[in-house]
Write a protein that holds these residues in place. Structure first.
Motif, PDB file in Angstrom:
ATOM      1  N   GLY A 162      23.149  -3.910 -27.043  1.00  0.00           N
ATOM      2  CA  GLY A 162      23.936  -4.022 -28.229  1.00  0.00           C
ATOM      3  C   GLY A 162      22.976  -4.830 -29.221  1.00  0.00           C
ATOM      4  O   GLY A 162      22.052  -4.954 -29.095  1.00  0.00           O
ATOM      5  N   LEU A 163      23.999  -4.721 -30.359  1.00  0.00           N
ATOM      6  CA  LEU A 163      23.229  -5.337 -31.587  1.00  0.00           C
ATOM      7  C   LEU A 163      24.280  -6.495 -32.180  1.00  0.00           C
ATOM      8  O   LEU A 163      25.601  -6.586 -31.978  1.00  0.00           O
ATOM      9  CB  LEU A 163      23.309  -3.857 -32.761  1.00  0.00           C
ATOM     10  N   THR A 164      23.814  -7.082 -33.078  1.00  0.00           N
ATOM     11  CA  THR A 164      24.536  -8.293 -33.757  1.00  0.00           C
ATOM     12  C   THR A 164      24.356  -8.021 -35.108  1.00  0.00           C
ATOM     13  O   THR A 164      23.479  -7.362 -35.609  1.00  0.00           O
ATOM     14  CB  THR A 164      23.977  -9.584 -33.287  1.00  0.00           C
ATOM     15  N   GLY A 165      25.413  -8.692 -35.867  1.00  0.00           N
ATOM     16  CA  GLY A 165      25.358  -8.595 -37.450  1.00  0.00           C
ATOM     17  C   GLY A 165      26.556  -9.513 -38.068  1.00  0.00           C
ATOM     18  O   GLY A 165      27.136 -10.067 -37.279  1.00  0.00           O
ATOM     19  N   GLU A 166      26.257  -9.743 -39.301  1.00  0.00           N
ATOM     20  CA  GLU A 166      27.204 -10.702 -39.924  1.00  0.00           C
ATOM     21  C   GLU A 166      28.442  -9.925 -40.603  1.00  0.00           C
ATOM     22  O   GLU A 166      28.339  -8.911 -41.119  1.00  0.00           O
ATOM     23  CB  GLU A 166      26.434 -11.347 -41.081  1.00  0.00           C
ATOM     24  N   ASN A 167      29.663 -10.393 -40.375  1.00  0.00           N
ATOM     25  CA  ASN A 167      30.822  -9.633 -40.719  1.00  0.00           C
ATOM     26  C   ASN A 167      31.873 -10.747 -40.669  1.00  0.00           C
ATOM     27  O   ASN A 167      32.693 -10.781 -39.560  1.00  0.00           O
ATOM     28  CB  ASN A 167      31.233  -8.552 -39.674  1.00  0.00           C
ATOM     29  N   PRO A 168      31.943 -11.461 -41.793  1.00  0.00           N
ATOM     30  CA  PRO A 168      33.042 -12.450 -41.966  1.00  0.00           C
ATOM     31  C   PRO A 168      34.490 -11.921 -41.596  1.00  0.00           C
ATOM     32  O   PRO A 168      35.218 -12.876 -41.050  1.00  0.00           O
ATOM     33  CB  PRO A 168      32.841 -12.741 -43.531  1.00  0.00           C
ATOM     34  N   GLU A 169      34.892 -10.804 -41.977  1.00  0.00           N
ATOM     35  CA  GLU A 169      36.285 -10.484 -41.735  1.00  0.00           C
ATOM     36  C   GLU A 169      36.713 -10.397 -40.261  1.00  0.00           C
ATOM     37  O   GLU A 169      37.472 -10.663 -39.613  1.00  0.00           O
ATOM     38  CB  GLU A 169      36.600  -9.086 -42.419  1.00  0.00           C
ATOM     39  N   GLU A 170      35.495  -9.513 -39.581  1.00  0.00           N
ATOM     40  CA  GLU A 170      35.750  -9.475 -38.044  1.00  0.00           C
ATOM     41  C   GLU A 170      35.604 -10.791 -37.378  1.00  0.00           C
ATOM     42  O   GLU A 170      36.320 -11.007 -36.448  1.00  0.00           O
ATOM     43  CB  GLU A 170      34.649  -8.436 -37.658  1.00  0.00           C
ATOM     44  N   LEU A 171      34.744 -11.626 -37.905  1.00  0.00           N
ATOM     45  CA  LEU A 171      34.693 -13.148 -37.453  1.00  0.00           C
ATOM     46  C   LEU A 171      35.887 -13.643 -37.391  1.00  0.00           C
ATOM     47  O   LEU A 171      36.310 -14.364 -36.316  1.00  0.00           O
ATOM     48  CB  LEU A 171      33.483 -13.832 -38.074  1.00  0.00           C
ATOM     49  N   ILE A 186      27.794 -12.080 -34.804  1.00  0.00           N
ATOM     50  CA  ILE A 186      28.699 -11.540 -33.974  1.00  0.00           C
ATOM     51  C   ILE A 186      28.267 -10.202 -33.130  1.00  0.00           C
ATOM     52  O   ILE A 186      27.139  -9.657 -33.842  1.00  0.00           O
ATOM     53  CB  ILE A 186      30.178 -11.322 -34.225  1.00  0.00           C
ATOM     54  N   GLY A 187      28.487 -10.023 -32.034  1.00  0.00           N
ATOM     55  CA  GLY A 187      28.064  -8.702 -31.334  1.00  0.00           C
ATOM     56  C   GLY A 187      28.845  -7.464 -31.685  1.00  0.00           C
ATOM     57  O   GLY A 187      30.120  -7.699 -32.007  1.00  0.00           O
ATOM     58  N   VAL A 188      28.295  -6.480 -32.304  1.00  0.00           N
ATOM     59  CA  VAL A 188      29.054  -5.299 -32.851  1.00  0.00           C
ATOM     60  C   VAL A 188      29.014  -4.099 -31.919  1.00  0.00           C
ATOM     61  O   VAL A 188      29.743  -3.203 -31.949  1.00  0.00           O
ATOM     62  CB  VAL A 188      28.551  -4.943 -34.092  1.00  0.00           C
ATOM     63  N   SER A 189      28.085  -4.352 -30.779  1.00  0.00           N
ATOM     64  CA  SER A 189      27.935  -3.036 -29.823  1.00  0.00           C
ATOM     65  C   SER A 189      27.461  -3.689 -28.331  1.00  0.00           C
ATOM     66  O   SER A 189      27.000  -4.691 -28.417  1.00  0.00           O
ATOM     67  CB  SER A 189      27.459  -1.974 -30.494  1.00  0.00           C
ATOM     68  N   GLY A 190      27.613  -2.700 -27.467  1.00  0.00           N
ATOM     69  CA  GLY A 190      27.202  -3.091 -26.140  1.00  0.00           C
ATOM     70  C   GLY A 190      27.538  -4.495 -25.552  1.00  0.00           C
ATOM     71  O   GLY A 190      28.493  -5.037 -25.699  1.00  0.00           O
ATOM     72  N   LEU A 191      26.594  -5.116 -24.634  1.00  0.00           N
ATOM     73  CA  LEU A 191      26.996  -6.264 -23.880  1.00  0.00           C
ATOM     74  C   LEU A 191      26.998  -7.412 -25.022  1.00  0.00           C
ATOM     75  O   LEU A 191      27.825  -8.260 -24.943  1.00  0.00           O
ATOM     76  CB  LEU A 191      25.876  -6.593 -23.011  1.00  0.00           C
ATOM     77  N   GLU A 192      26.390  -7.376 -26.212  1.00  0.00           N
ATOM     78  CA  GLU A 192      26.460  -8.077 -27.188  1.00  0.00           C
ATOM     79  C   GLU A 192      27.922  -8.569 -27.589  1.00  0.00           C
ATOM     80  O   GLU A 192      28.218  -9.584 -28.041  1.00  0.00           O
ATOM     81  CB  GLU A 192      25.739  -7.964 -28.325  1.00  0.00           C
ATOM     82  N   GLU A 193      28.498  -7.420 -27.807  1.00  0.00           N
ATOM     83  CA  GLU A 193      29.997  -7.387 -28.320  1.00  0.00           C
ATOM     84  C   GLU A 193      31.032  -7.898 -26.933  1.00  0.00           C
ATOM     85  O   GLU A 193      31.747  -8.573 -27.193  1.00  0.00           O
ATOM     86  CB  GLU A 193      30.550  -6.072 -28.750  1.00  0.00           C
ATOM     87  N   SER A 194      30.642  -7.197 -25.995  1.00  0.00           N
ATOM     88  CA  SER A 194      31.338  -7.539 -24.750  1.00  0.00           C
ATOM     89  C   SER A 194      31.588  -9.257 -24.546  1.00  0.00           C
ATOM     90  O   SER A 194      32.420  -9.584 -24.165  1.00  0.00           O
ATOM     91  CB  SER A 194      31.043  -6.900 -23.486  1.00  0.00           C
ATOM     92  N   PRO A 287      20.669   0.305 -38.635  1.00  0.00           N
ATOM     93  CA  PRO A 287      21.052   0.379 -37.196  1.00  0.00           C
ATOM     94  C   PRO A 287      22.623   0.890 -37.134  1.00  0.00           C
ATOM     95  O   PRO A 287      23.003   1.398 -36.072  1.00  0.00           O
ATOM     96  CB  PRO A 287      20.723  -1.023 -36.634  1.00  0.00           C
ATOM     97  N   TYR A 288      23.471   0.349 -37.851  1.00  0.00           N
ATOM     98  CA  TYR A 288      24.944   0.426 -37.899  1.00  0.00           C
ATOM     99  C   TYR A 288      25.479   1.912 -38.050  1.00  0.00           C
ATOM    100  O   TYR A 288      26.487   1.994 -37.871  1.00  0.00           O
ATOM    101  CB  TYR A 288      25.485  -0.659 -38.479  1.00  0.00           C
ATOM    102  N   SER A 289      24.915   2.469 -39.190  1.00  0.00           N
ATOM    103  CA  SER A 289      25.319   3.842 -39.317  1.00  0.00           C
ATOM    104  C   SER A 289      24.863   5.038 -38.820  1.00  0.00           C
ATOM    105  O   SER A 289      24.849   6.219 -39.215  1.00  0.00           O
ATOM    106  CB  SER A 289      25.270   4.020 -41.060  1.00  0.00           C
ATOM    107  N   SER A 290      23.611   4.975 -37.876  1.00  0.00           N
ATOM    108  CA  SER A 290      23.095   6.100 -37.147  1.00  0.00           C
ATOM    109  C   SER A 290      23.394   6.242 -35.853  1.00  0.00           C
ATOM    110  O   SER A 290      24.055   5.335 -35.320  1.00  0.00           O
ATOM    111  CB  SER A 290      21.522   5.774 -37.487  1.00  0.00           C
ATOM    112  N   ALA A 291      23.093   7.603 -35.275  1.00  0.00           N
ATOM    113  CA  ALA A 291      23.690   7.940 -34.182  1.00  0.00           C
ATOM    114  C   ALA A 291      22.988   7.129 -32.916  1.00  0.00           C
ATOM    115  O   ALA A 291      23.526   6.710 -31.811  1.00  0.00           O
ATOM    116  CB  ALA A 291      23.351   9.265 -33.714  1.00  0.00           C
ATOM    117  N   GLY A 292      21.697   6.337 -33.283  1.00  0.00           N
ATOM    118  CA  GLY A 292      21.176   5.542 -32.433  1.00  0.00           C
ATOM    119  C   GLY A 292      21.909   4.360 -31.725  1.00  0.00           C
ATOM    120  O   GLY A 292      21.601   4.011 -30.590  1.00  0.00           O
ATOM    121  N   ILE A 293      22.869   3.837 -32.470  1.00  0.00           N
ATOM    122  CA  ILE A 293      23.711   2.874 -31.855  1.00  0.00           C
ATOM    123  C   ILE A 293      24.610   3.294 -30.665  1.00  0.00           C
ATOM    124  O   ILE A 293      24.858   2.296 -29.917  1.00  0.00           O
ATOM    125  CB  ILE A 293      24.595   2.250 -33.155  1.00  0.00           C
ATOM    126  N   THR A 294      24.983   4.494 -30.545  1.00  0.00           N
ATOM    127  CA  THR A 294      25.701   4.931 -29.488  1.00  0.00           C
ATOM    128  C   THR A 294      24.903   4.961 -28.236  1.00  0.00           C
ATOM    129  O   THR A 294      24.034   5.489 -28.065  1.00  0.00           O
ATOM    130  CB  THR A 294      26.248   6.514 -29.860  1.00  0.00           C
TER     131      THR A 294
END
Length: 584
Positions: A162-171, A186-194, A287-294
């Motif tokens: 998974g990927l990480t990123g900055e997102n104050p609202e989600e945080l 914070i984790g935004v996908s995959g195990l990083e998010e879990s 990374p966050y708007s492409s199909a590759g994150i799936t």
């Protein structure tokens, strides 16, 4: 009158001073670490104005492979230089001699630097242990050899991790009671998010020195090492991935130009993910708007003839697998002549080996007449529907899921489809509404190879504290619900092996591999077209060695034309690679 005006002005002035004092108290004493709606850490920001620093470790937890190797990052011994060296007479020649970096290059790098840096970033020169000791032995202010954490340019199993990123609202939404900087990753996908809650940083490790307004040292050249000093954090997530196998699998997937699809490899000994490759790859620039994150391996797909395994299991239990019964495989499931795959009259076993649609369309209809829910019940028994990733109680979370973004499979979407004989026939060959994830298909193969024992698939075995002790274990867990009998599993094993050993079987290409393979092919129509040609999903799912199963493997190529995009060679090369790896 003037007294009233004076009193009013005095009141206004006193009120203003009180408000100003209150504001100063808020800034200096109350909200020093979470000022304003943006939760600005005023202490950190004030320190930044009078210091320059080099972050050695951002403090977020790490992912390790099953052998303890870091997956997303690497620790590299590097040469760190501080800008104030331009104001000192330092022994550049000795540093050059030890590091083999030309003195002129060192001097140029320092002269152009505005803050501390690791020489050569973003691809720093790695120092040996001997070089590290010699550099630090020089005791030159502003010159250090330290181990610094770097993100890998190529992360193995990137969609799984998974990927990480900055997102104050989600945080703020996730952690309303935690005082965290807006810039906290914070984790935004995959195990990083879990695993995000466990991975949050306690603080950064960094080298810091104080400067005046011009950037000159404020208190001499004394550089300080700042560290949270917590022996337990950051934690490490011990995944089940084997980094060596994962990297070889990714090379093979790219070698065979799989643009959409990939593979799943399970270690049947503990039912865990050894390798998982998903394509398209992550787009580093966006990374966050492409199909590759799936992660295509945990997303439901049209499975095609792989689903005939489910129909076969139900047919065996309902005594519809009479070896003397012949099916007319010269016809399609709708009764029209089969011009492309005209196999003539075939029995049950040969029908499975050659993947005759007519046979399994008929069987699905017969099963539906007996029980409209039969296909769904057996799909569940073989762990093809529902979630298969590890889940259970972890601390205050009663249903923690390692694979939070895993899709569930399905057979039917409506009661109308469930009771319609034509839909039943189409479902019997894995078309119409039938969907499953490649991960679930791999787990189905593992379930059959184990004699019907259903288990959850683990992507991580434990969370470890920084000092190596265990924080949380993720034990092997059985999947809930009914399963197939050992007898049914045994007959399915023989059918899956027949696919390979039968001279006309769809898996005959695997007869000469170093490990004996059992499995099932699939070519599913997707309903999509490109340049007037129908697109297909190409599958091969199986397990090996046949007599003593160790691996379950699924290879899939999605949305390709019928004449291209096979996965047989990919599957075969994976078997060869694993055999060679085991011999070593």
């Amino acid at each position: 009158m003037w007294r009233k005006r004076a009193a009013a002005w005095l009141f206004i002035c006193i009120t203003g001073l009180v408000l100003l004092a209150a504001r100063l108290i808020q800034i200096q004493l109350v909200d020093t670490e979470t000022f304003s709606k943006h939760h600005v850490n005023l202490l950190e920001e004030s320190v930044k104005q009078r210091t320059q620093e080099l972050v050695i470790d951002n403090g977020r937890g790490n992912f390790l492979d099953r052998n303890g190797t870091m997956l997303t990052h690497k620790m590299v011994s590097v040469l760190v230089l501080f800008p104030f060296l331009t104001k000192l007479d330092w022994d550049i020649e000795k540093v050059s001699a030890i590091t083999n970096i030309p003195a002129a290059d060192l001097q140029k790098a320092v002269a152009s630097a505005k803050k501390p840096f690791a020489y050569g970033e973003p691809d720093p020169i790695e120092l040996t242990d001997s070089q590290t000791k010699k550099i630090n032995g020089l005791n030159i202010p502003g010159v250090f050899a330290v181990e610094k954490k770097f993100e890998r340019s190529s992360v193995p199993a990137e969609q799984l991790i998974g990927l990480t990123g900055e997102n104050p609202e989600e945080l703020a939404r996730r952690y309303p009671n935690k005082e965290l900087s807006e810039k906290t990753l914070i984790g935004v996908s995959g195990l990083e998010e879990s695993f995000d809650e466990f991975l949050l940083p306690e603080g950064k490790s960094k080298l810091v020195y104080h400067v005046d307004g011009s950037g000159a040292p404020l208190f001499g050249t004394n550089v300080k090492y700042v560290d949270p000093a917590n022996p337990f954090y950051p934690v490490n997530i011990r995944t089940t991935i084997d980094k060596t196998i994962q990297e070889k699998a990714e090379k093979l997937v790219d070698q065979y130009q799989i643009k959409k699809g990939g593979l799943v490899l399970l270690n049947m000994e503990d039912n865990s993910v050894l390798a998982m490759v998903s394509r398209p790859a992550v787009n580093k620039k966006d990374p966050y708007s492409s199909a590759g994150i799936t992660n295509m391996m945990t997303e439901q797909q049209i499975v095609g003839s792989v689903f005939k395994t489910v129909v076969a299991a139900a047919a065996i239990d309902q005594n519809l697998d009479d070896p003397m019964r012949l099916f007319d495989c010269s016809k399609k499931i709708n009764g029209n002549p089969e011009l492309t795959y005209n196999y003539g009259m075939l029995n049950f076993s040969d029908s499975f080996a050659r993947s005759c649609n007519r046979t399994f369309g008929e069987l699905a209809q017969e099963l539906q007449k007996q029980n409209p829910n039969a296909l769904e019940e057996y799909a569940a028994k073989l762990s093809l529907t529902g979630s298969v990733g590890w889940q259970g109680e972890v601390f205050h979370t009663s249903n923690f899921k390692q694979l939070a973004d895993e899709d569930k499979g399905r057979v039917f979407l409506s009661d109308e489809a469930r009771t319609d004989s034509n839909y039943a026939a189409m479902s019997g060959i894995g078309q119409h509404e039938v969907r499953a994830t490649p991960l679930a298909v791999a787990n189905m193969m593992a379930t059959i190879a184990r004699g019907g024992k259903k288990e959850m698939v683990r992507a991580a075995t434990k969370i470890e504290y920084k000092n190596g002790t265990t924080m949380i274990d993720f034990p092997e867990n059985s999947l809930a619900g009914e399963t197939i009998s050992p007898y049914t599993a045994s007959k399915l094993q023989k059918l899956l092996r027949e696919v390979v050993v039968n001279p006309n079987g769809t898996g005959r290409w695997f007869q000469d591999l170093p490990y004996e393979v059992a499995g099932k092919s699939g070519t599913a129509e997707t309903g999509k077209y490109e340049n007037g040609q129908q697109l297909h999903n190409k599958w091969f799912a199986g397990y090996f060695p046949y007599q003593n199963p160790k691996y379950a493997l699924v290879a899939v190529n999605l949305d390709v034309i019928d004449s291209e995009g096979g996965v047989n060679q990919l599957f075969a090369d994976m078997v060869k690679m694993l055999y060679e790896n085991d011999q070593r």
